[in-house]
Scaffold this motif. Structure first.
Motif, short mmCIF file in Angstrom:
data_model
loop_
_atom_site.label_atom_id
_atom_site.label_comp_id
_atom_site.label_asym_id
_atom_site.label_seq_id
_atom_site.Cartn_x
_atom_site.Cartn_y
_atom_site.Cartn_z
N SER A 53 27.06 57.48 12.65
CA SER A 53 26.98 58.91 12.97
C SER A 53 28.34 59.36 13.47
O SER A 53 28.90 58.75 14.38
N ALA A 54 28.85 60.42 12.84
CA ALA A 54 30.18 60.91 13.19
C ALA A 54 30.21 62.43 13.15
O ALA A 54 29.37 63.06 12.51
N SER A 55 31.19 63.00 13.84
CA SER A 55 31.41 64.44 13.81
C SER A 55 32.80 64.69 13.24
O SER A 55 33.74 63.94 13.52
N PHE A 56 32.90 65.77 12.46
CA PHE A 56 34.16 66.12 11.81
C PHE A 56 34.48 67.58 12.09
O PHE A 56 33.62 68.44 11.92
N VAL A 64 39.28 68.11 6.67
CA VAL A 64 38.96 67.56 7.98
C VAL A 64 40.24 67.45 8.80
O VAL A 64 41.23 66.89 8.35
N THR A 65 40.19 68.00 10.02
CA THR A 65 41.37 67.96 10.89
C THR A 65 41.19 66.98 12.04
O THR A 65 42.17 66.58 12.67
N GLU A 66 39.96 66.59 12.31
CA GLU A 66 39.68 65.66 13.40
C GLU A 66 38.34 64.99 13.13
O GLU A 66 37.43 65.60 12.55
N SER A 67 38.21 63.74 13.55
CA SER A 67 36.93 63.05 13.41
C SER A 67 36.68 62.20 14.64
O SER A 67 37.61 61.77 15.31
N LYS A 68 35.40 62.00 14.94
CA LYS A 68 35.06 61.12 16.06
C LYS A 68 33.72 60.44 15.79
O LYS A 68 32.81 61.02 15.22
N LYS A 76 31.95 47.37 13.12
CA LYS A 76 33.22 48.11 13.17
C LYS A 76 33.75 48.45 11.79
O LYS A 76 34.29 49.54 11.58
N ASN A 77 33.64 47.51 10.84
CA ASN A 77 34.16 47.77 9.50
C ASN A 77 33.44 48.95 8.84
O ASN A 77 34.07 49.76 8.16
N LEU A 78 32.13 49.03 9.01
CA LEU A 78 31.37 50.14 8.42
C LEU A 78 31.76 51.45 9.08
O LEU A 78 31.94 52.48 8.40
N ASP A 79 31.90 51.44 10.39
CA ASP A 79 32.26 52.67 11.12
C ASP A 79 33.65 53.17 10.71
O ASP A 79 33.83 54.36 10.44
N ARG A 80 34.62 52.25 10.63
CA ARG A 80 35.98 52.63 10.23
C ARG A 80 35.98 53.19 8.80
O ARG A 80 36.64 54.19 8.51
N ALA A 81 35.25 52.54 7.91
CA ALA A 81 35.21 52.99 6.51
C ALA A 81 34.56 54.36 6.39
O ALA A 81 35.01 55.21 5.61
N ALA A 82 33.52 54.61 7.17
CA ALA A 82 32.85 55.92 7.14
C ALA A 82 33.80 57.01 7.62
O ALA A 82 33.94 58.06 6.97
N LEU A 83 34.47 56.77 8.74
CA LEU A 83 35.41 57.77 9.26
C LEU A 83 36.55 58.03 8.29
O LEU A 83 36.90 59.18 8.00
N LYS A 84 37.13 56.97 7.76
CA LYS A 84 38.26 57.11 6.83
C LYS A 84 37.82 57.80 5.54
O LYS A 84 38.46 58.74 5.07
N GLN A 102 36.78 77.35 11.19
CA GLN A 102 36.80 75.96 11.65
C GLN A 102 35.52 75.68 12.43
O GLN A 102 35.21 76.39 13.39
N THR A 103 34.78 74.66 12.01
CA THR A 103 33.54 74.29 12.70
C THR A 103 33.39 72.76 12.69
O THR A 103 34.04 72.07 11.91
N TRP A 104 32.53 72.28 13.54
CA TRP A 104 32.20 70.85 13.58
C TRP A 104 31.01 70.59 12.67
O TRP A 104 30.10 71.40 12.59
N ALA A 105 31.04 69.45 12.00
CA ALA A 105 29.92 69.02 11.16
C ALA A 105 29.52 67.62 11.59
O ALA A 105 30.38 66.75 11.79
#
Length: 114
Positions: A53-56, A64-68, A76-84, A102-105
């Motif tokens: 689960s991530a926000s963009f 996308v200007t920011e992600s978290k 960790k590998n799955l999380d990094r791949a999803a964000l990237k 500009q909004t968060w998704a």
């Protein structure tokens, strides 16, 4: 005269409600069919699965200007791949007051092996 006052109050209430609805913020979205994220090879070999689960923060032009990371898949590998991968996707911009803005998704990305 009493009837006129009731109608005026009802009209003012409806106008206020319509204005509040128009001023609402609609978050950005994306089409998962047009945005494939590559399954990490190590995660495939280890049969890792889960949901990231991530926000963009998506600009008015859909980039996308920011992600978290909001919640980890447990890997960790799955999380990094999803964000990237999702950061590289083109989003449909969100709106504020009916205009692109500009909004968060929030995105829940499910990693599943067939």
């Amino acid at each position: 005269m009493k009837n006129l006052t009731v109608k005026l109050i009802a009209a003012m209430t409806l106008a206020t409600a319509a204005g509040a609805t128009f001023a609402a913020e609609v978050p950005a979205t994306f089409d998962p069919k047009k945005c494939a994220v590559e399954y990490p090879k190590a995660s495939l070999m280890n049969e890792e699965q889960g949901t990231t689960s991530a926000s963009f923060l998506v600009s008015a032009d859909g980039t996308v200007t920011e992600s978290k990371l909001e919640k980890s898949s447990g890997f960790k590998n799955l999380d990094r791949a999803a964000l990237k991968g999702l950061t590289a996707c083109k989003f449909k911009p969100g709106t504020k007051d009916g205009a692109p803005a500009q909004t968060w998704a929030k995105v829940d990305y499910a990693w599943k092996l067939d």
